[in-house]
Design a protein around this motif. Structure first.
Motif, PDB file in Angstrom:
ATOM      1  N   PHE A  27       9.713 -11.848  -0.575  1.00  0.00           N
ATOM      2  CA  PHE A  27       9.230 -12.080   0.784  1.00  0.00           C
ATOM      3  C   PHE A  27       9.529 -10.913   1.725  1.00  0.00           C
ATOM      4  O   PHE A  27       8.833 -10.722   2.720  1.00  0.00           O
ATOM      5  CB  PHE A  27       9.796 -13.390   1.353  1.00  0.00           C
ATOM      6  N   LEU A  28      10.538 -10.099   1.398  1.00  0.00           N
ATOM      7  CA  LEU A  28      10.833  -8.945   2.237  1.00  0.00           C
ATOM      8  C   LEU A  28       9.776  -7.849   2.091  1.00  0.00           C
ATOM      9  O   LEU A  28       9.772  -6.891   2.864  1.00  0.00           O
ATOM     10  CB  LEU A  28      12.218  -8.383   1.895  1.00  0.00           C
ATOM     11  N   GLY A  29       8.880  -7.991   1.119  1.00  0.00           N
ATOM     12  CA  GLY A  29       7.783  -7.041   0.964  1.00  0.00           C
ATOM     13  C   GLY A  29       6.517  -7.471   1.666  1.00  0.00           C
ATOM     14  O   GLY A  29       5.508  -6.745   1.657  1.00  0.00           O
ATOM     15  N   ALA A  30       6.532  -8.637   2.274  1.00  0.00           N
ATOM     16  CA  ALA A  30       5.364  -9.115   3.019  1.00  0.00           C
ATOM     17  C   ALA A  30       5.165  -8.277   4.276  1.00  0.00           C
ATOM     18  O   ALA A  30       6.097  -7.598   4.737  1.00  0.00           O
ATOM     19  CB  ALA A  30       5.555 -10.583   3.392  1.00  0.00           C
ATOM     20  N   PRO A  31       3.970  -8.302   4.869  1.00  0.00           N
ATOM     21  CA  PRO A  31       3.765  -7.578   6.131  1.00  0.00           C
ATOM     22  C   PRO A  31       4.774  -8.013   7.194  1.00  0.00           C
ATOM     23  O   PRO A  31       5.269  -9.152   7.163  1.00  0.00           O
ATOM     24  CB  PRO A  31       2.331  -7.966   6.528  1.00  0.00           C
ATOM     25  N   ALA A  81      -2.766 -17.756   6.391  1.00  0.00           N
ATOM     26  CA  ALA A  81      -1.740 -16.825   5.925  1.00  0.00           C
ATOM     27  C   ALA A  81      -2.358 -15.661   5.154  1.00  0.00           C
ATOM     28  O   ALA A  81      -1.932 -14.508   5.309  1.00  0.00           O
ATOM     29  CB  ALA A  81      -0.722 -17.566   5.060  1.00  0.00           C
ATOM     30  N   THR A  82      -3.358 -15.955   4.331  1.00  0.00           N
ATOM     31  CA  THR A  82      -4.031 -14.901   3.570  1.00  0.00           C
ATOM     32  C   THR A  82      -4.764 -13.944   4.495  1.00  0.00           C
ATOM     33  O   THR A  82      -4.677 -12.714   4.342  1.00  0.00           O
ATOM     34  CB  THR A  82      -5.019 -15.510   2.555  1.00  0.00           C
ATOM     35  N   ASP A  83      -5.475 -14.483   5.473  1.00  0.00           N
ATOM     36  CA  ASP A  83      -6.200 -13.638   6.431  1.00  0.00           C
ATOM     37  C   ASP A  83      -5.228 -12.723   7.182  1.00  0.00           C
ATOM     38  O   ASP A  83      -5.513 -11.541   7.409  1.00  0.00           O
ATOM     39  CB  ASP A  83      -6.978 -14.498   7.429  1.00  0.00           C
ATOM     40  N   ALA A  84      -4.084 -13.290   7.581  1.00  0.00           N
ATOM     41  CA  ALA A  84      -3.096 -12.501   8.330  1.00  0.00           C
ATOM     42  C   ALA A  84      -2.528 -11.379   7.464  1.00  0.00           C
ATOM     43  O   ALA A  84      -2.309 -10.254   7.942  1.00  0.00           O
ATOM     44  CB  ALA A  84      -1.975 -13.413   8.830  1.00  0.00           C
ATOM     45  N   TRP A  85      -2.260 -11.685   6.192  1.00  0.00           N
ATOM     46  CA  TRP A  85      -1.753 -10.672   5.269  1.00  0.00           C
ATOM     47  C   TRP A  85      -2.769  -9.530   5.121  1.00  0.00           C
ATOM     48  O   TRP A  85      -2.435  -8.349   5.244  1.00  0.00           O
ATOM     49  CB  TRP A  85      -1.471 -11.302   3.902  1.00  0.00           C
ATOM     50  N   THR A 124       5.977 -13.702   7.184  1.00  0.00           N
ATOM     51  CA  THR A 124       6.568 -14.921   6.630  1.00  0.00           C
ATOM     52  C   THR A 124       6.811 -15.976   7.703  1.00  0.00           C
ATOM     53  O   THR A 124       6.683 -17.172   7.443  1.00  0.00           O
ATOM     54  CB  THR A 124       7.903 -14.614   5.923  1.00  0.00           C
ATOM     55  N   GLU A 125       7.127 -15.541   8.912  1.00  0.00           N
ATOM     56  CA  GLU A 125       7.418 -16.495   9.978  1.00  0.00           C
ATOM     57  C   GLU A 125       6.240 -16.681  10.930  1.00  0.00           C
ATOM     58  O   GLU A 125       5.790 -17.800  11.178  1.00  0.00           O
ATOM     59  CB  GLU A 125       8.674 -16.049  10.729  1.00  0.00           C
ATOM     60  N   ASP A 126       5.716 -15.571  11.463  1.00  0.00           N
ATOM     61  CA  ASP A 126       4.668 -15.669  12.482  1.00  0.00           C
ATOM     62  C   ASP A 126       3.338 -16.160  11.925  1.00  0.00           C
ATOM     63  O   ASP A 126       2.539 -16.752  12.657  1.00  0.00           O
ATOM     64  CB  ASP A 126       4.461 -14.311  13.155  1.00  0.00           C
ATOM     65  N   ALA A 127       3.077 -15.892  10.647  1.00  0.00           N
ATOM     66  CA  ALA A 127       1.818 -16.344  10.048  1.00  0.00           C
ATOM     67  C   ALA A 127       2.047 -17.575   9.175  1.00  0.00           C
ATOM     68  O   ALA A 127       1.598 -18.671   9.494  1.00  0.00           O
ATOM     69  CB  ALA A 127       1.177 -15.215   9.233  1.00  0.00           C
ATOM     70  N   LEU A 128       2.799 -17.403   8.085  1.00  0.00           N
ATOM     71  CA  LEU A 128       2.976 -18.512   7.144  1.00  0.00           C
ATOM     72  C   LEU A 128       3.840 -19.623   7.739  1.00  0.00           C
ATOM     73  O   LEU A 128       3.493 -20.802   7.666  1.00  0.00           O
ATOM     74  CB  LEU A 128       3.583 -17.996   5.848  1.00  0.00           C
ATOM     75  N   ALA A 131       0.838  -4.855  -1.989  1.00  0.00           N
ATOM     76  CA  ALA A 131      -0.301  -5.744  -2.239  1.00  0.00           C
ATOM     77  C   ALA A 131      -1.199  -5.868  -1.008  1.00  0.00           C
ATOM     78  O   ALA A 131      -0.722  -5.998   0.117  1.00  0.00           O
ATOM     79  CB  ALA A 131       0.201  -7.123  -2.650  1.00  0.00           C
ATOM     80  N   GLU A 132      -2.498  -5.863  -1.252  1.00  0.00           N
ATOM     81  CA  GLU A 132      -3.461  -5.973  -0.154  1.00  0.00           C
ATOM     82  C   GLU A 132      -3.748  -7.415   0.219  1.00  0.00           C
ATOM     83  O   GLU A 132      -4.297  -7.689   1.288  1.00  0.00           O
ATOM     84  CB  GLU A 132      -4.767  -5.264  -0.531  1.00  0.00           C
ATOM     85  N   THR A 133      -3.377  -8.341  -0.664  1.00  0.00           N
ATOM     86  CA  THR A 133      -3.626  -9.752  -0.370  1.00  0.00           C
ATOM     87  C   THR A 133      -2.567 -10.619  -1.039  1.00  0.00           C
ATOM     88  O   THR A 133      -1.781 -10.137  -1.853  1.00  0.00           O
ATOM     89  CB  THR A 133      -5.025 -10.191  -0.825  1.00  0.00           C
ATOM     90  N   VAL A 134      -2.552 -11.885  -0.667  1.00  0.00           N
ATOM     91  CA  VAL A 134      -1.694 -12.875  -1.302  1.00  0.00           C
ATOM     92  C   VAL A 134      -2.604 -14.008  -1.759  1.00  0.00           C
ATOM     93  O   VAL A 134      -3.503 -14.429  -1.025  1.00  0.00           O
ATOM     94  CB  VAL A 134      -0.600 -13.375  -0.331  1.00  0.00           C
ATOM     95  N   GLU A 135      -2.400 -14.484  -2.984  1.00  0.00           N
ATOM     96  CA  GLU A 135      -3.355 -15.430  -3.570  1.00  0.00           C
ATOM     97  C   GLU A 135      -2.882 -16.877  -3.565  1.00  0.00           C
ATOM     98  O   GLU A 135      -3.672 -17.783  -3.805  1.00  0.00           O
ATOM     99  CB  GLU A 135      -3.678 -14.996  -5.017  1.00  0.00           C
ATOM    100  N   PHE A 136      -1.614 -17.118  -3.324  1.00  0.00           N
ATOM    101  CA  PHE A 136      -1.068 -18.470  -3.405  1.00  0.00           C
ATOM    102  C   PHE A 136      -1.440 -19.123  -4.743  1.00  0.00           C
ATOM    103  O   PHE A 136      -1.924 -20.246  -4.797  1.00  0.00           O
ATOM    104  CB  PHE A 136      -1.546 -19.341  -2.233  1.00  0.00           C
ATOM    105  N   ALA A 137      -1.176 -18.384  -5.816  1.00  0.00           N
ATOM    106  CA  ALA A 137      -1.499 -18.888  -7.154  1.00  0.00           C
ATOM    107  C   ALA A 137      -0.770 -20.192  -7.455  1.00  0.00           C
ATOM    108  O   ALA A 137      -1.253 -21.023  -8.223  1.00  0.00           O
ATOM    109  CB  ALA A 137      -1.161 -17.831  -8.210  1.00  0.00           C
TER     110      ALA A 137
END
Length: 440
Positions: free
Chosen positions: A398-402, A431-435, A406-410, A236-242
């Motif tokens: 969460f293991l698929g995040a950049p 968090a979205t910008d960092a992703w 999960t820790e340094d950004a979110l 995924a290129e982004t996360v939306e926090f739906a």
């Protein structure tokens, strides 16, 4: 490689046994494992030495005992274990080991982003018995082309662990708690009877631990938008926090009704000082904490710990279950060391002695077939089995995040929110910008 049905396989393996996790992720403690001298000689007159660098603090002692058993059976193999606490502590220490030229022969990765980072070092383990026995779906995050680059530790599940005795004395029926409103009602009841119940607060929320929030709490509310698929998150290129509003609500509920100050509360205080000693009614954790609770109060661990799902709209009564991390073998080690590493991992997960130890001492929920004759080792894992058996599970995405997101950004942004320095909207934006930046 033969295919196995993942979901029915989960139920079979869970029924057969009793982490994780981390896993779960560990407490951030560091310790040197048993540098076992072993003994004996290999065919060339020298013993093969395998250096293991692993992150699961919770099973450090048990793992070293297993290693000693293996060395007794294989006197021409010496296995040295170093254990470093989970999360960023482990990741940073692993990088240091590689940059300093002290590369381990066996180490841990968390999923596809870690595979990318260390791919040049990762041996193909598709020729192992363990890879053949792995449940379908458990190898997705560590497979590249026709190669399998890691072997799953286990399966873990998490939610809200609760004190059954406190709930009973408060007149709270845990089985009736499904929605956020249900949980809020229980918290209100606990708050109004703290003195009579002997608790200091409903929760112990470890705001000091970025992984508790950025990995596990967030995963419950991000899994849906990635269809519970770690590879979909990875691509995924982004996360939306739906479900960001629900995520905020659950964060607020824990932090506002917790032992204070939450930002100085860590994992060991949460599990040992507060939950195990009965100071709070609930903590957000998983089956990996059982050994710790048992070491503090065996009777409490065996009889008074229950598991509640984190309330997520549309997934009421479901808990996240997944593979927290993987064993990998360094292909740049000597050939005989690579083979000895594979042999050890095979023995741990496929031999009769190994399987018995994995379920009874590690208290793992296996990610492999062949555990039908093993028993579930602890009541928390038993509850996770019950959820999995009914298909009431959420994916681990969460293991698929950049890398480190999960820790340094979110996680960092959530800490800033808890400190009152930023709004929740800013948490999501940062968090979205960092992703997105990481995926460019």
């Amino acid at each position: 490689m033969k295919k196995k049905r993942f979901y029915s396989g989960i139920a079979t393996a869970l029924l057969a046994s009793s982490v994780l996790a981390g896993c779960s992720f560990g407490s951030g403690e560091e310790s040197s494992g048993g540098s076992n001298d072993g003994g004996g000689e290999g065919g060339n007159g020298e013993a093969v030495t395998v250096d293991v660098f692993q992150f699961k603090v919770e099973f450090k002692d048990q793992f070293e005992e297993l290693v000693s058993m293996y060395e007794e059976e294989n006197p021409d193999v010496n296995i040295n274990v170093k254990t470093v606490g989970g999360g960023n502590d482990y990741g940073a220490s692993l990088k240091t080991s590689f940059s300093s030229g002290e590369e381990p022969d066996i180490f841990n990765v968390g999923g596809p982003t870690d595979v990318d980072e260390y791919e040049e070092y990762l041996a193909d383990v598709s020729d192992t018995k363990a890879a053949e026995a792995a449940l379908e779906g458990t190898l997705n995050g560590v497979s590249r082309d026709d190669q399998v680059l890691g072997l799953p530790f286990n399966q873990e599940g998490y939610g809200l662990l609760y004190n059954k005795k406190v709930f009973e004395e408060a007149g709270i029926d845990a089985s009736s708690i499904k929605t956020m409103e249900d949980l809020k009602g229980a918290v209100e009841t606990l708050n109004s009877n703290k003195e009579e119940l002997g608790i200091k607060a409903p929760f112990a929320f470890p705001g000091k631990e970025q992984w508790v929030m950025g990995n596990h709490l967030a995963n419950a509310y991000l899994a849906d938008e990635f269809n519970h698929d770690v590879m979909e998150a990875y691509e995924a290129e982004t996360v939306e926090f739906a479900m960001g509003d629900q995520m905020k609500e659950f964060t607020d509920l824990q932090s506002e009704n917790s032992i204070q100050p939450v930002l100085s509360l860590d994992y060991s205080q949460q599990v040992e000082e507060h939950f195990s000693l009965g100071n709070v009614a609930m903590i957000q954790q998983g089956n990996w904490v059982y050994n710790t609770i048992e070491s503090m109060d065996q009777e409490f661990a065996e009889n008074n710990v229950g598991l509640l799902p984190i309330p997520v709209e549309g997934y009421e009564g479901s808990i996240p279950v997944g593979v927290p991390n993987y064993w990998v073998v360094n292909k740049q080690s000597e050939d005989e060391v690579v083979q000895a590493s594979k042999d050890f991992l095979d023995w741990m997960y496929t031999s009769d002695k190994g399987k018995k130890f994995v379920t009874e001492e590690f208290k793992f929920i296996p990610a492999y077939e062949g555990y039908e004759d093993q028993e579930i080792a602890d009541p928390i894992s038993q509850e996770i089995y019950n959820y999995a058996k009914e298909g009431n599970t959420l994916g681990w995405v969460f293991l698929g995040a950049p890398t480190a997101w999960t820790e340094d950004a979110l996680g960092v942004a959530m800490q800033e929110y808890l400190a009152g320095d930023i709004t929740w909207e800013e948490v999501e934006k940062q968090a979205t910008d960092a992703w997105e930046e990481a995926r460019q």
